[in-house]
Design an enzyme around this catalytic site. Sequence first.
Site: not given
Ligand code: NUP
Length: 217
Positions: A62, A68, A170, A172
């Site tokens: 993220k 830079n 993400p 789910v």
């Molecule tokens: O909006 C976001 N939500 C999210 O959960 C953006 C993400 N990158 N994540 C990432 O997705 C979060 O940091 C984790 O690594 C993964 C979801 O994991 P879980 O809730 O299925 O365990």
Amino acid sequence: MEKDTRLILALDVLDSAEALRISQVVAGHVDAIKVGYPLILATGLGIITELSRYAPIIADFKVADIPNTNRLICEQVFKAGADAVIVQGFTGHDSLRTSVEVARSNNKDIFVVTEMSHPGALDFMQAAGEAIAKMAADEQASGVVAPATRPERVRDIRNIIGSDLTIISPGVGTQGGSAADAIRAGADWVIVGRSIYQSDDPAAVAAKLVSEIKEVI
Ligand code: NUP
């Protein structure tokens, strides 16, 4: 990243032996493995190289800095063997543009976070989500990250970005979202972490998610 199972494993474990064990058993069911700060801070950047033998690696840093610094970070992560880096979109077009340039010159991908999946994303991020999605399309990122916890937002974001960009989604399982709903709303891939890696049988959970996805495509 090839679109086959449409499932991405989020591997937020803290131990490299566990990370390798889970990746090995789940590899046949996922199109990519997403790693982030928890695993990399615990084990080192070298884990990306080790895991890349099982699947393409998405580095979820993220990244949210000036152009830079974004460039320096992305260069290091691609050098370590990642196939894609997740960056924040709220830092604006110049930071994103630089990240996309680095990715393109390495033949890699950038995914841009639009609106996050947790409840706190409604405090500030949601208001900017659509503008960030448009910027991601304008700057020709490979895709965006959009919340499976709010399939209606996945649909809105899909309408903004069209079909050129992909959506990885993400939220789910543990966060309450459904894989089928997210895919139906326009996600190309769903990202699943705890429901898989905390289970007694990660491969079986992953296989079940894949069949749930296959039913709606
Ligand atoms: O909006 C976001 N939500 C999210 O959960 C953006 C993400 N990158 N994540 C990432 O997705 C979060 O940091 C984790 O690594 C993964 C979801 O994991 P879980 O809730 O299925 O365990």
